[in-house]
Each structure stands twice: as C-alpha cells, then as structure tokens.
Design a protein around this motif. Structure first.
Motif, PDB file in Angstrom:
ATOM      1  N   ASN A  48       0.765  -1.522   0.093  1.00  0.00           N
ATOM      2  CA  ASN A  48       0.373   0.089   0.133  1.00  0.00           C
ATOM      3  C   ASN A  48       1.191   0.852  -0.110  1.00  0.00           C
ATOM      4  OD1 ASN A  48      -2.388  -1.745   0.090  1.00  0.00           O
ATOM      5  ND2 ASN A  48      -2.149  -1.370   2.238  1.00  0.00           N
ATOM      6  N   LYS A  49       2.252   1.189  -0.260  1.00  0.00           N
ATOM      7  CA  LYS A  49       3.576   2.371  -0.551  1.00  0.00           C
ATOM      8  C   LYS A  49       2.797   3.125   0.876  1.00  0.00           C
ATOM      9  CE  LYS A  49       3.333   1.918  -5.562  1.00  0.00           C
ATOM     10  NZ  LYS A  49       2.441   2.224  -6.298  1.00  0.00           N
ATOM     11  N   ASP A  70      -2.336   4.921   0.533  1.00  0.00           N
ATOM     12  CA  ASP A  70      -3.031   4.205  -0.544  1.00  0.00           C
ATOM     13  C   ASP A  70      -3.608   3.081  -0.573  1.00  0.00           C
ATOM     14  OD1 ASP A  70      -3.897   4.539  -3.330  1.00  0.00           O
ATOM     15  OD2 ASP A  70      -2.110   5.199  -3.816  1.00  0.00           O
ATOM     16  N   THR A  71      -4.389   3.296  -0.743  1.00  0.00           N
ATOM     17  CA  THR A  71      -5.782   2.054  -0.912  1.00  0.00           C
ATOM     18  C   THR A  71      -5.311   0.547  -1.708  1.00  0.00           C
ATOM     19  OG1 THR A  71      -7.547   2.480  -1.738  1.00  0.00           O
ATOM     20  CG2 THR A  71      -7.250   2.346   0.532  1.00  0.00           C
ATOM     21  N   GLY A  72      -4.490   2.079  -3.637  1.00  0.00           N
ATOM     22  CA  GLY A  72      -4.498   1.312  -4.687  1.00  0.00           C
ATOM     23  C   GLY A  72      -5.841   1.037  -5.097  1.00  0.00           C
ATOM     24  N   THR A  73      -7.347   1.133  -4.678  1.00  0.00           N
ATOM     25  CA  THR A  73      -8.342   0.613  -4.948  1.00  0.00           C
ATOM     26  C   THR A  73      -9.460   1.631  -4.167  1.00  0.00           C
ATOM     27  OG1 THR A  73      -8.764  -0.221  -3.012  1.00  0.00           O
ATOM     28  CG2 THR A  73      -7.264  -1.814  -4.391  1.00  0.00           C
ATOM     29  N   HIS A 107      -5.284   7.835   0.130  1.00  0.00           N
ATOM     30  CA  HIS A 107      -5.732   7.567  -1.279  1.00  0.00           C
ATOM     31  C   HIS A 107      -6.610   6.766  -1.598  1.00  0.00           C
ATOM     32  CE1 HIS A 107      -2.821  10.496  -3.128  1.00  0.00           C
ATOM     33  NE2 HIS A 107      -2.515  10.161  -1.717  1.00  0.00           N
ATOM     34  N   GLY A 108      -7.992   7.080  -1.537  1.00  0.00           N
ATOM     35  CA  GLY A 108      -8.617   5.661  -2.221  1.00  0.00           C
ATOM     36  C   GLY A 108      -9.675   6.218  -2.429  1.00  0.00           C
ATOM     37  N   LYS A 161     -12.604   2.665  -9.341  1.00  0.00           N
ATOM     38  CA  LYS A 161     -11.053   2.945  -9.499  1.00  0.00           C
ATOM     39  C   LYS A 161     -10.430   3.597  -8.248  1.00  0.00           C
ATOM     40  CE  LYS A 161     -10.433   3.125 -14.172  1.00  0.00           C
ATOM     41  NZ  LYS A 161     -10.168   3.938 -15.278  1.00  0.00           N
TER      42      LYS A 161
END
Length: 362
Positions: A48-49, A70-73, A107-108, A161
């Motif tokens: 998840n950085k 960042d969830t990345g999703t 982020h997400g 996204k």
C-alpha cells in the motif's frame, strides 16, 4: 500506517509481525537501536506504499510529520481515518511541544458503499470532535482558536478505481492551551464522553451530488425521495415527531425543520469516475450538555444504476428516521468513531445509541 504513527512519537522503527492474509494474531515489536537514523522511517516493502517522514530539519516545513497511505483501490478513505489513524495520531502527539500540525494524505474512495461517506467526516464528525478537543472547564468554548483537526477533500474518487485524495491536518489538542476536565489544570488525558440526553431536532440538511457524467436528475430524485419519506414519517411515527422542536404552521402541520430543509445539490467535476449520493443531517438544539454539544445525526447512501434514485433517497431517510425515533443521541456511525477515544479517556464514558446505552469505564 499505524506502525509509522507509533514510531513518530517514540523515534524508533518497530516491526509488525504476522500480517499475512488469514492471520489471527499480529504483534508489534519495538526496535530500540541508538545507531539508526531517527529522521526517517520508510516502509518500501508495503503493497500500500505506506510512507512516513520527519520534516523537522527544514525551516521551511509547515508540518511536524507527514504520512501517506494509498489503498490502491476504491477502499473507503473514511474507514482508513476512522479507528486507527486519528486516535493513534492524537495519542502519539502526547507531550509534544510543537505547534506545527501532523499531516495525513489518504488516497482511495471518498464515497464507498457500506462505509462512511467523506461528507459524514467533514459535516458531522469533524465539528463534534473539534468541540471535544476544545472543551474547557465543563463549558464548551467556541473561540477563534485554531481548530485541532482539519479535513479537506482534494479530489473525489469512486468505485471501482478510487483515486480520491483527502488531506488531514491535526494540531496537537493537548498543547494548544486546551484544558480538559473540570478544573483549570492542563492534562494529558482525554475526558470521558457523556452523551446520554436527547435534545430536540431543530434543522434538517440534505446534500446530494452527481459526479462526473452522472446526470443532475439522479440527485434531484434522491432528494425528492428523502423529502417524501420524512414528511410521511412525520405523519405516521409519533416517536419521530416528538423529537422535533416545532410542529410548524403550514396546512400539513409538518415541522418547519422538514418543510424548510436546507437542500444542496452539487455537480462534482474534480473527481475520478462517476457517481451520485445523498446525506441527510439532523441537527439537534444548539445547547451544551456536560461540556459537549450533542452531535448531529446523519445517514447517507450512494446511487446505484439498478436502484431507482427515489428509493435510494427514501432508504437513507428511513435510516435517519429510525435513529431519531428511537431516541438516539448518536447515530451508528458516530458511535463507531468515538469508541477509540472513549477507550483512551481518563474517566467514564456513556453514549445513548438508539435504544441501548453504551458504557466504557476507565
């Protein structure tokens, strides 16, 4: 992120063990190594950085520490903030004599299903938690001091996204001359949260949005469905009706709070993806109770192409109506938000959530 936050206060880098998928137990192991560099602790291996850096050395920096997740999703940003990060940050700041804020960038998904909407965090949770941080000597103070917590929506992101960005600044609520408790002595512990007396509802606010390519009529129909349900429940549900301060003077006899509801419909263009949604907020009387004002009650929902927007608005209204009619001082979302703070508090806490009263004794 939780590991990074804990390290921000201890100036050590620890290790989280047992985080494999399906694990039933995790452990955090502190690493006290005097030789390591305290100025930075970065986890480059996280999927998840997750990153944490210290910025104390630069004179131009305006923040004490900065965290990014960042969830990345389209995973809910509000849930990221809910239990782990905010209470952890406040706890990590105990004893720090720094007027600079800690900043989190998340982020997400800003508006995800089966989760808090970011609008709930900005419009309901934020005003209450700032009041909690700023309470003084058994009387709520609304002076012009710097609010401890600030939440700003940079960009909205929707399913599938995500891509939303929310920034949070937290100023130390302990050292910003805030006094906790019933005397004038500063304390490094939080007071208990006592919210067990219902106050009359004095206003209703409805916020609906259509984002990206979603048409305006979708949001309008959500509002229409919500208003219809609110008026119908006023006529049919005496428990709901009794929670309002006035019955109104119109021919229908419906409360002015409902008839004159503050309605906002907005088109969101700075976003990734398209979507629609609604949040309904019921504001209780502006009156203090044991140092704290009662928080607003709210319910929210998202548009679905398979569901009529009128039905979406009606369902959201029903959720709020049920909470109001049951006599709850907090809604189900707020009770979840406050449990970590109740656990950290020095003293007893009590929340009246619908028909049940939740108690935490410390």
């Amino acid at each position: 992120m939780a590991v990074d936050i804990g390290n921000s206060n201890e100036k050590v880098c620890g290790e989280l063990v047992g985080t494999e998928i399906g694990a039933q137990r995790i452990s955090y192991v502190y690493k006290h190594e005097s030789s390591q560099d305290d100025s930075m602790c970065v986890d480059d291996t996280s999927p998840n950085k997750k990153v944490k850096t210290y910025n104390n050395e630069s004179k131009e920096d305006t923040t004490n520490a900065r965290f990014i997740a960042d969830t990345g999703t389209a995973g809910s940003i509000a849930l990221l903030l809910q239990a782990s990060f905010l209470p952890g940050l406040v706890n990590a700041m105990r004893g720090e004599n720094n007027s600079k804020p800690i900043t989190i960038e998340l982020h997400g998904g800003t508006n995800a299903s089966n989760a808090l909407q970011i609008d709930y965090m900005t419009d309901v949770f934020l005003p209450f938690i700032n009041a909690y941080f700023q309470q003084k000597s058994n009387s709520f103070s609304s002076t012009k001091e710097q609010s401890p917590l600030d939440i700003s929506i940079v960009k909205r992101g929707y399913y599938p996204k995500g891509g939303g960005v929310v920034k949070i600044n937290l100023y130390n609520p302990i050292t910003n001359d805030f006094t906790f408790g019933s005397n004038n002595n500063s304390s490094t512990t939080f007071p208990g949260i006592q919210l067990s007396r219902c106050l009359p509802i004095v206003s209703i606010k409805i916020k609906a949005f259509h984002a990206g390519s979603a048409p305006r009529w979708v949001a309008d129909k959500m509002v229409a469905g919500a208003m219809k349900q609110l008026k119908q429940s006023w006529r049919d549900d005496i428990n709901f009706r009794q929670r309002f301060r006035d019955v109104g003077s119109n021919l229908q006899g419906i409360s002015k709070s409902i008839i004159n509801a503050n309605i906002e419909v907005s088109h969101v263009t700075d976003c990734l993806g398209s979507g629609s949604g609604i949040i309904i907020i019921a504001q209780p009387m502006n009156q203090t109770y044991q140092t704290l004002p009662c928080p607003a009650l709210a319910a929210s929902g998202l548009g679905d192409r398979k569901v009529n927007p009128n039905e979406t608005g009606s369902d959201v209204a029903k959720e709020l109506i049920e909470c109001i009619a049951s006599g709850g001082v907090v809604d189900k979302w707020m009770s979840d938000q406050l449990i970590p703070f109740m656990a950290l508090a020095d003293g007893d806490s009590q929340l009246l959530n619908r028909y049940e009263c939740m108690n935490i004794n410390n």
